[in-house]
Scaffold this motif. Structure first.
Motif, PDB file in Angstrom:
ATOM      1  N   THR A 450       0.675  -1.314  -0.064  1.00 12.12           N
ATOM      2  CA  THR A 450       0.222  -0.035  -0.029  1.00 12.12           C
ATOM      3  C   THR A 450       0.815   1.223  -0.007  1.00 12.12           C
ATOM      4  O   THR A 450       1.903   1.424   0.652  1.00 12.12           O
ATOM      5  N   ARG A 487       5.532   1.550  11.552  1.00 15.25           N
ATOM      6  CA  ARG A 487       6.384   0.327  11.859  1.00 15.25           C
ATOM      7  C   ARG A 487       7.647   0.634  11.301  1.00 15.25           C
ATOM      8  O   ARG A 487       8.081   1.360  10.560  1.00 15.25           O
ATOM      9  N   ASP A 490       7.837  -0.246   7.559  1.00 17.61           N
ATOM     10  CA  ASP A 490       7.159   0.885   6.526  1.00 17.61           C
ATOM     11  C   ASP A 490       8.288   1.888   6.249  1.00 17.61           C
ATOM     12  O   ASP A 490       9.420   2.229   7.042  1.00 17.61           O
ATOM     13  N   VAL A 504       3.869   0.990   2.678  1.00 12.97           N
ATOM     14  CA  VAL A 504       3.369   0.045   3.791  1.00 12.97           C
ATOM     15  C   VAL A 504       3.549  -1.544   3.047  1.00 12.97           C
ATOM     16  O   VAL A 504       2.488  -1.835   2.557  1.00 12.97           O
ATOM     17  N   GLU A 506       3.330  -5.761   3.176  1.00 14.20           N
ATOM     18  CA  GLU A 506       2.549  -6.601   3.874  1.00 14.20           C
ATOM     19  C   GLU A 506       1.438  -6.232   4.782  1.00 14.20           C
ATOM     20  O   GLU A 506       1.318  -6.512   6.003  1.00 14.20           O
ATOM     21  N   ASN A 507       0.714  -5.213   4.127  1.00 13.39           N
ATOM     22  CA  ASN A 507      -0.356  -4.703   4.626  1.00 13.39           C
ATOM     23  C   ASN A 507      -1.524  -4.351   3.582  1.00 13.39           C
ATOM     24  O   ASN A 507      -1.197  -3.749   2.527  1.00 13.39           O
ATOM     25  N   ASP A 508      -2.617  -4.603   3.996  1.00 15.30           N
ATOM     26  CA  ASP A 508      -3.767  -4.494   2.926  1.00 15.30           C
ATOM     27  C   ASP A 508      -4.294  -3.058   2.980  1.00 15.30           C
ATOM     28  O   ASP A 508      -3.830  -2.424   4.111  1.00 15.30           O
ATOM     29  N   SER A 511      -6.020  -1.833   6.375  1.00 14.29           N
ATOM     30  CA  SER A 511      -5.039  -1.687   7.667  1.00 14.29           C
ATOM     31  C   SER A 511      -4.333  -0.459   7.464  1.00 14.29           C
ATOM     32  O   SER A 511      -4.057   0.575   8.354  1.00 14.29           O
ATOM     33  N   SER A 512      -4.032  -0.054   5.966  1.00 15.13           N
ATOM     34  CA  SER A 512      -3.332   1.109   5.761  1.00 15.13           C
ATOM     35  C   SER A 512      -3.879   2.500   6.079  1.00 15.13           C
ATOM     36  O   SER A 512      -3.500   3.598   6.342  1.00 15.13           O
ATOM     37  N   LYS A 542      -3.743   0.799  -3.242  1.00 11.03           N
ATOM     38  CA  LYS A 542      -3.254  -0.399  -2.815  1.00 11.03           C
ATOM     39  C   LYS A 542      -2.508  -0.953  -4.346  1.00 11.03           C
ATOM     40  O   LYS A 542      -2.923  -0.423  -5.437  1.00 11.03           O
TER      41      LYS A 542
END
Length: 574
Positions: A450, A487, A490, A504, A506-508, A511-512, A542
Motif C-alpha cells: 500500500t 512500523r 514501513d 506500507v 505486507e499490509n492491505d 489496515s493502511s 493498494k
C-alpha cells in the motif's frame, strides 16, 4: 658458552637466521591453516543459509501454486456446474413445451399440467441430488419432488420472508430476462429443522402456463465432490524416489491442537495415514514435537516453516526435512510440501573434503617453501629480513587506516545520498529505489503493498504568514511525529516540499487506512511551534498486479487530490 666465539659468528648468524625463518614459516603456516578453518566455518554457514532460503522460497511458491490450482479448479467447476444446470433446465423446458404442444386442444389444461408434472417428477441427476421444480408466477408450487405435500401450496402465505423475497427475484428474472441464474439459501432434503444451505439454481419462464421451471445444486455438496476429486488426484500421484517431494494436506479440526486435531487427507508417502485423525504430540526421531511448532506458526501467521526428522521414501534412513505449511481457510485445510535436506549434507561433506585437500596442499607447499627459503637465507642477513618485515607491517597498518577512512567517508556519503537534509527522512531518490524493490517482491510473492501520499493543508499560507523558518520547523516536527507512528518495516520519505509518502509492505488497504487515519489525528491534535492548527490530507491506494511505479504513485496522488476536493484533513482511498 664455548660455542659463542668470534670465529663462530658466521655459524651463529646462519643458524639463528635459519631458526627464525623456520619459526616464521611455521607460524605463518599455522595462521594460514587457522584462517582456512575459519573461512570454512563461514562458508558452511553461508551454504546452509543460502540453500535453506532457496528451498523455503521454492516450497512456498509450490504450495501457493497448488492452492491457486485448487481455487482455479473450484472456480471452473462452478462454471461447469452453472452450465450443466442450465442445460438441465433447457431439457425440462423442451419436454414441457413438447408435451404442451402434443396435448394442446385435445386435453384440458389440468390434464396437461398433470402429464408434465409426472413426466418431470421422477427425473434425477447429479447422483440423485438433482430434481426439477415448477412454480406458477402467482406463487403456487406446481412440482416439488423432495416434498410433494407442498404442491398446491403458495409461497406467498409462508411465514418465511426470505422465501417470499426469493420468489420475487425469480419473478423478476422470468419477467425481464426470461431465464437466468440465481443463488440463495434453501433447506436441504433429508435434513430436519430449518437450517439453510447455499444453493445455485437456473430458472426459465414457460409462457403458456405462466410457470417458472428450474433446477439447482447445493454448493456444499458440489464443493465436497470437488474436494474429494482433488484429494484423490493428489493421493494417486506416485512419489519419485529420486526426488521424494509431494503435497500433503490436513483437514484441520482444532487450531489449538490436541489428540485428533486434524485428519490426514493427502499423503502419497503414507497412504496408511490417509483418512485417519492425527495428534500434535507426535515426536520426530530426535524428540521434536514438530506439529505443535507448525500449529503455532499457523495461528500466528497463517503459515509455518518447520524442520524435523522423517523417514525418506525409498530409504530406511531418517533425514532432516524442511516443510512449508499454509492455512487454507476456505476449506479449513493445511496444505504443505517438504523437501529432504540430505543434499545439504552432501554439500557440507564436499566442503570438508575440499578443506582437507587445501590443508594438505598448504602443508606440502610450506615444506617446499621452507627448503627453498633456507637456501635463499644463506645469503641474506637477519637485519635485512627484519627491515622488510617492518616495511610490510607498516604498509598493512597504512592500508587499514586508509580502509577505515574510506568506510567512514562512504557512510557519510550514503547518508547524504539517501536522506533529506531538513527532515532527516529518506529522500525521493532513495524512496523510488525502495518502491521498485517492494513492487518486485510483491510481484514475486503475491504479498500486499500500500502507498500513502499526504501533504500539509494550506502550507503556502503558513509560510507567507509565519515565515519560511517556521515552515521548516513545522516540517521537521511533523516528520518526527510521523516517524514515531509507523512500523519499522514501513518506509517514510519526503516526496517534495510539504508532501510526504509512506510505503506500507505486507499490509492491505484497510489496515493502511487505519494507519493513515491515526497519523492524521495525531497531526491534527499536535501542538506545533506556531499559533495555528496544522492538518494534512491523505491519499491511499493498494498495488495492483503487473502495475508500474508511475501508475501506482499516480493513483495515490489522485486519492490525495480527492481528499483535497472533499475539504482537506481527511483520508481517501482510490
Amino acid at each position: 658458552m664455548s660455542f659463542i666465539k668470534e670465529e663462530n659468528i658466521g655459524k651463529i648468524s646462519f643458524i639463528s637466521s635459519l631458526l627464525i625463518v623456520i619459526l616464521l614459516i611455521t607460524i605463518l603456516g599455522g595462521v594460514f591453516i587457522r584462517d582456512k578453518y575459519k573461512q570454512f566455518q563461514k562458508d558452511l554457514k553461508g551454504v546452509e543459509k543460502n540453500y535453506t532460503d532457496i528451498q523455503k522460497d521454492r516450497l512456498k511458491s509450490e504450495v501457493l501454486s497448488q492452492i491457486s490450482r485448487m481455487n482455479s479448479r473450484l472456480y471452473y467447476s462452478e462454471q461447469d456446474l452453472n452450465i450443466a444446470i442450465q442445460k438441465r433446465v433447457y431439457e425440462a423446458h423442451a419436454i414441457t413445451e413438447n408435451l404442451y404442444q402434443k396435448y394442446y386442444g385435445t386435453k384440458k389444461p389440468e390434464e396437461i399440467i398433470s402429464i408434465i408434472s409426472e413426466a418431470l417428477r421422477s427425473v434425477r441427476f447429479n447422483d440423485g441430488r438433482g430434481y426439477y421444480f415448477i412454480r406458477s408466477m402467482d406463487g403456487a408450487y406446481i412440482l416439488y419432488p423432495p416434498d410433494p405435500s407442498r404442491e398446491g401450496t403458495n409461497v406467498n402465505i409462508t411465514p418465511f420472508q426470505d422465501r417470499k423475497d426469493l420468489f420475487q427475484k425469480m419473478i423478476y428474472i422470468a419477467r425481464n430476462r426470461g431465464e437466468g441464474a440465481i443463488q440463495y439459501q434453501w433447506p436441504k432434503p433429508g435434513i430436519e429443522g430449518e437450517k439453510l444451505f447455499s444453493k445455485t439454481s437456473y430458472i426459465k419462464y414457460f409462457q403458456p402456463f405462466d410457470w417458472i421451471i428450474g433446477t439447482g445444486e447445493y454448493l456444499d455438496d458440489f464443493n465436497e465432490i470437488t474436494k474429494q476429486t482433488i484429494v484423490r488426484s493428489l493421493n494417486n500421484k506416485k512419489v519419485d524416489l529420486r526426488s521424494p517431494e509431494y503435497i500433503f494436506i490436513y483437514q484441520l479440526h482444532d487450531m489449538n491442537g490436541g489428540d485428533g486435531f486434524a485428519t490426514m487427507l493427502v499423503n502419497p508417502n503414507r497412504l496408511d495415514l490417509v483418512g485417519k485423525k492425527i495428534s500434535d504430540d507426535l515426536k520426530d526421531a530426535k524428540g521434536k514435537m514438530f506439529r505443535r511448532e507448525m500449529l503455532r506458526g499457523i495461528k500466528e501467521k497463517g503459515e509455518a516453516f518447520v524442520t524435523y526428522w522423517y523417514k525418506k521414501p525409498g530409504s530406511d534412513g531418517i533425514f532432516a526435512k524442511l516443510s512449508y505449511f499454509k492455512y487454507y481457510p476456505e476449506w479449513n485445510w493445511i496444505v504443505a510440501k517438504g523437501t529432504y535436506l540430505d543434499q545439504l549434507d552432501q554439500r557440507v561433506a564436499k566442503l570438508q573434503l575440499n578443506l582437507r585437500e587445501q590443508v594438505q596442499k598448504t602443508i606440502r607447499f610450506l615444506v617446499y617453501f621452507l627448503i627453498l627459503t633456507c637456501l635463499i637465507f644463506l645469503c641474506i642477513s637477519y637485519l635485512f629480513s627484519k627491515g622488510i618485515y617492518a616495511i610490510f607491517e607498516g604498509y598493512k597498518n597504512a592500508q587499514k587506516e586508509h580502509q577505515k577512512e574510506l568506510e567512514r567517508v562512504n557512510k557519510i556519503l550514503k547518508v547524504q545520498a539517501t536522506t533529506d537534509p531538513l527532515t532527516k527522512l529518506y529522500n525521493r531518490g532513495y524512496f523510488n529505489e525502495c518502491l521498485k524493490r517492494e513492487i518486485h517482491r510483491c510481484q514475486r510473492y503475491g504479498s500486499a503493498l500500500t502507498l500513502i501520499i499526504f501533504d500539509i493543508d494550506k502550507f503556502k499560507r503558513i509560510n507567507d504568514t509565519f515565515g519560511h523558518v517556521s515552515g521548516d520547523e513545522i516540517l521537521k516536527d511533523l516528520s518526527h511525529l510521523c516517524a514515531t507512528s509507523i512500523r519499522s518495516s514501513d518506509i517514510l520519505a519526503r516526496w517534495g516540499g510539504e508532501e510526504f509518502v509512506i510505503l506500507v509492505p505486507e499490509n492491505d488497504e484497510e489496515s493502511s487506512f487505519v494507519l493513515a487515519e491515526k497519523i492524521r489525528k495525531r497531526i491534527e491534535q499536535h501542538t506545533f511551534s506556531i499559533d495555528s492548527k496544522i492538518t494534512c490530507s491523505f491519499g491511499i491506494t493498494k498495488y495492483i498486479e503487473k502495475e508500474g511505479t508511475d501508475e501506482f504513485t499516480i493513483r495515490a496522488d489522485k486519492a490525495l487530490y480527492k481528499a483535497k476536493d472533499k475539504g482537506r484533513n481527511q483520508v481517501v482511498s482510490y
